[in-house]
Write a protein that holds these residues in place. Structure first.
Motif, mmCIF file in Angstrom:
data_model
loop_
_atom_site.group_PDB
_atom_site.id
_atom_site.type_symbol
_atom_site.label_atom_id
_atom_site.label_comp_id
_atom_site.label_asym_id
_atom_site.label_seq_id
_atom_site.Cartn_x
_atom_site.Cartn_y
_atom_site.Cartn_z
ATOM 1 N N ASP A 24 42.783 37.617 49.832
ATOM 2 C CA ASP A 24 42.806 38.977 50.354
ATOM 3 C C ASP A 24 41.426 39.578 50.172
ATOM 4 O OD1 ASP A 24 42.597 39.873 47.675
ATOM 5 O OD2 ASP A 24 44.759 40.139 47.484
ATOM 6 N N VAL A 25 41.298 40.866 50.472
ATOM 7 C CA VAL A 25 39.974 41.490 50.443
ATOM 8 C C VAL A 25 39.353 41.469 49.055
ATOM 9 C CG1 VAL A 25 40.839 43.835 50.027
ATOM 10 C CG2 VAL A 25 38.667 43.507 51.257
ATOM 11 N N ASP A 26 40.174 41.419 48.001
ATOM 12 C CA ASP A 26 39.652 41.374 46.634
ATOM 13 C C ASP A 26 39.539 39.955 46.100
ATOM 14 O OD1 ASP A 26 39.459 44.200 46.354
ATOM 15 O OD2 ASP A 26 41.636 44.279 46.082
ATOM 16 N N HIS A 27 40.037 38.987 46.860
ATOM 17 C CA HIS A 27 39.997 37.578 46.431
ATOM 18 C C HIS A 27 39.559 36.733 47.630
ATOM 19 C CE1 HIS A 27 42.891 39.584 43.746
ATOM 20 N NE2 HIS A 27 42.409 38.787 42.830
ATOM 21 N N ARG A 28 38.282 36.803 47.964
ATOM 22 C CA ARG A 28 37.762 36.117 49.146
ATOM 23 C C ARG A 28 37.370 34.679 48.841
ATOM 24 N NH1 ARG A 28 34.029 41.093 51.499
ATOM 25 N NH2 ARG A 28 35.768 42.550 51.804
ATOM 26 N N LEU A 30 38.315 31.563 45.868
ATOM 27 C CA LEU A 30 39.200 31.213 44.769
ATOM 28 C C LEU A 30 38.918 29.787 44.307
ATOM 29 C CD1 LEU A 30 42.586 32.535 46.231
ATOM 30 C CD2 LEU A 30 41.255 33.629 44.409
ATOM 31 N N SER A 31 38.988 29.583 42.981
ATOM 32 C CA SER A 31 38.956 28.218 42.466
ATOM 33 C C SER A 31 40.305 27.569 42.749
ATOM 34 C CB SER A 31 38.689 28.230 40.964
ATOM 35 O OG SER A 31 39.804 28.792 40.273
ATOM 36 N N LEU A 32 40.404 26.272 42.572
ATOM 37 C CA LEU A 32 41.673 25.598 42.821
ATOM 38 C C LEU A 32 42.761 26.115 41.891
ATOM 39 C CD1 LEU A 32 43.257 23.445 44.312
ATOM 40 C CD2 LEU A 32 42.483 21.777 42.595
ATOM 41 N N THR A 33 42.418 26.366 40.639
ATOM 42 C CA THR A 33 43.395 26.881 39.679
ATOM 43 C C THR A 33 43.892 28.263 40.102
ATOM 44 O OG1 THR A 33 42.344 25.655 37.881
ATOM 45 C CG2 THR A 33 43.793 27.471 37.257
ATOM 46 N N GLU A 34 42.963 29.133 40.523
ATOM 47 C CA GLU A 34 43.343 30.463 40.985
ATOM 48 C C GLU A 34 44.187 30.383 42.243
ATOM 49 O OE1 GLU A 34 39.353 32.897 39.471
ATOM 50 O OE2 GLU A 34 39.382 31.911 41.443
ATOM 51 N N LEU A 35 43.821 29.477 43.128
ATOM 52 C CA LEU A 35 44.550 29.304 44.378
ATOM 53 C C LEU A 35 45.993 28.885 44.116
ATOM 54 C CD1 LEU A 35 44.245 29.360 47.456
ATOM 55 C CD2 LEU A 35 43.516 26.979 47.353
ATOM 56 N N ALA A 36 46.171 27.920 43.234
ATOM 57 C CA ALA A 36 47.517 27.452 42.895
ATOM 58 C C ALA A 36 48.337 28.560 42.258
ATOM 59 C CB ALA A 36 47.430 26.245 41.967
ATOM 60 N N SER A 37 47.715 29.313 41.359
ATOM 61 C CA SER A 37 48.425 30.384 40.654
ATOM 62 C C SER A 37 48.856 31.486 41.616
ATOM 63 C CB SER A 37 47.536 30.959 39.546
ATOM 64 O OG SER A 37 48.144 32.072 38.932
ATOM 65 N N ARG A 62 33.378 25.636 49.114
ATOM 66 C CA ARG A 62 32.056 26.074 48.668
ATOM 67 C C ARG A 62 31.890 25.655 47.219
ATOM 68 N NH1 ARG A 62 31.996 32.218 51.267
ATOM 69 N NH2 ARG A 62 32.183 31.553 53.468
ATOM 70 N N GLU A 63 31.330 24.463 47.031
ATOM 71 C CA GLU A 63 31.219 23.849 45.711
ATOM 72 C C GLU A 63 32.606 23.739 45.096
ATOM 73 O OE1 GLU A 63 28.254 25.945 43.490
ATOM 74 O OE2 GLU A 63 26.630 25.304 44.820
ATOM 75 N N ASP A 64 32.885 24.489 44.029
ATOM 76 C CA ASP A 64 34.194 24.362 43.380
ATOM 77 C C ASP A 64 35.143 25.497 43.766
ATOM 78 O OD1 ASP A 64 32.813 26.357 42.112
ATOM 79 O OD2 ASP A 64 33.533 25.853 40.103
ATOM 80 N N ARG A 65 34.852 26.179 44.879
ATOM 81 C CA ARG A 65 35.688 27.303 45.290
ATOM 82 C C ARG A 65 36.057 27.166 46.771
ATOM 83 N NH1 ARG A 65 35.783 30.867 41.290
ATOM 84 N NH2 ARG A 65 36.571 32.605 42.536
ATOM 85 N N TYR A 66 37.117 27.901 47.142
ATOM 86 C CA TYR A 66 37.604 27.863 48.517
ATOM 87 C C TYR A 66 37.527 29.256 49.130
ATOM 88 C CZ TYR A 66 39.592 23.309 47.302
ATOM 89 O OH TYR A 66 39.759 21.997 46.900
ATOM 90 N N ALA A 67 37.356 29.289 50.454
ATOM 91 C CA ALA A 67 37.345 30.544 51.205
ATOM 92 C C ALA A 67 38.017 30.302 52.556
ATOM 93 C CB ALA A 67 35.913 31.041 51.413
ATOM 94 N N ILE A 68 38.465 31.392 53.190
ATOM 95 C CA ILE A 68 39.077 31.286 54.510
ATOM 96 C C ILE A 68 38.055 30.742 55.512
ATOM 97 C CG2 ILE A 68 39.964 32.634 56.451
ATOM 98 C CD1 ILE A 68 42.031 32.256 54.340
ATOM 99 N N ILE A 132 33.628 42.559 59.869
ATOM 100 C CA ILE A 132 34.565 42.132 60.898
ATOM 101 C C ILE A 132 35.596 41.193 60.279
ATOM 102 C CG2 ILE A 132 34.820 40.891 63.079
ATOM 103 C CD1 ILE A 132 32.014 41.770 63.821
ATOM 104 N N GLY A 133 36.851 41.498 60.505
ATOM 105 C CA GLY A 133 37.924 40.709 59.921
ATOM 106 C C GLY A 133 38.336 41.178 58.546
ATOM 107 N N GLY A 134 37.597 42.131 57.978
ATOM 108 C CA GLY A 134 37.929 42.657 56.658
ATOM 109 C C GLY A 134 38.894 43.825 56.735
#
Length: 257
Positions: A24-28, A30-37, A62-68, A132-134
């Motif tokens: 979401d707008v505050d979580h653009r 996320l690490s894999l652990t955060e994503l799973a949680s 993006r390295e060890d993080r994910y984004a839309i 845009i898109g936010g």
């Protein structure tokens, strides 16, 4: 997200949407652990789905993080109303930018937030946090106040029940904001003064896409100051919004034939 997504009965589609919905707008990012949680999924399941979604372009690694991923935004733009609206509005946004030199916003309501469909950056050095898109709060933005003023009563009640303070100038008193919304409907435009970001003011008007006057979007400008020239800005916005509304009606009626 609901924890029952980790049960064997949950479909692959629902789990994939849980992964995408973790952002979401505050979580653009996320690490894999955060994503799973945030998705309510076991770590191995989240990892497998994230890997597949990266391969499809729905997520970016993006390295060890994910984004839309960009692919999701491209698909979202194909939604009929959004696609038609952005296509139709584009020349009017350019004209508005040329006439004012201000940052131009095109937004629609998405639940209790404003979704920014398009933005042209102005010449003045003004802090603008939109993208845009936010999404940003309805109650603290010019386009958001317009959309909130014409939103269903249940949406208004929900927003008014949880008014968050973004800057010292954000209006968080429900009674005061409700009075502002009545004035927006009466006068046909909304304004903010440093309510979303300090040093930035905004003014916005509704875009109507039917003879009945249904408000489908809002058009706004962001400037350093509204103490002078507000009437000129409102007039320019209203002319552009009327043009967008007329063109949108013609475009949508033609697509229905």
């Amino acid at each position: 997200m609901s924890g029952n997504l980790s049960t064997p009965g949950a479909s692959v589609t629902s789990r994939a949407f849980a992964v995408l919905g973790a952002f979401d707008v505050d979580h653009r990012e996320l690490s894999l652990t955060e994503l799973a949680s945030r998705a309510g999924l076991p770590l191995p399941t989240a990892h497998r789905l994230a890997r597949e979604l990266v391969g499809l372009g729905a997520l970016e690694r993006r390295e060890d993080r994910y984004a839309i991923g960009r692919r999701l935004w491209d698909l979202g733009l194909l939604a009929p109303v959004q696609f038609e609206l952005r296509q139709v509005a584009a020349p009017f946004l350019q004209d508005l930018y040329g006439a004012t030199g201000a940052t131009v916003h095109l937004g629609e309501r998405d639940g209790g937030q404003v979704l920014y469909l398009d933005r042209l950056s102005g010449n003045a050095s003004v802090p603008v946090v939109s993208r845009i898109g936010g999404r940003l709060p309805l109650h603290a933005t010019g386009v958001g106040k317009v959309l909130l003023a014409w939103a269903p009563e249940d949406v208004q009640r929900q927003v008014l029940a949880s008014l968050t303070r973004v800057t010292p100038y954000t209006i968080t008193q429900p009674g005061r904001l409700r009075e502002q919304l009545r004035r927006v409907r009466r006068e046909g435009y909304a304004q903010t003064v440093e309510e979303m970001s300090q040093g930035a003011c905004s003014v916005a008007v509704p875009i109507r896409a039917s003879a009945a006057g249904d408000v489908v979007a809002a058009l706004g400008l962001v400037v350093p100051d509204l103490s002078r020239g507000r009437a000129r800005l409102v007039s320019a916005l209203q002319v552009a919004a009327a043009g967008i509304g007329r063109s949108l009606r013609v475009s949508l009626s033609g697509s229905e034939r």
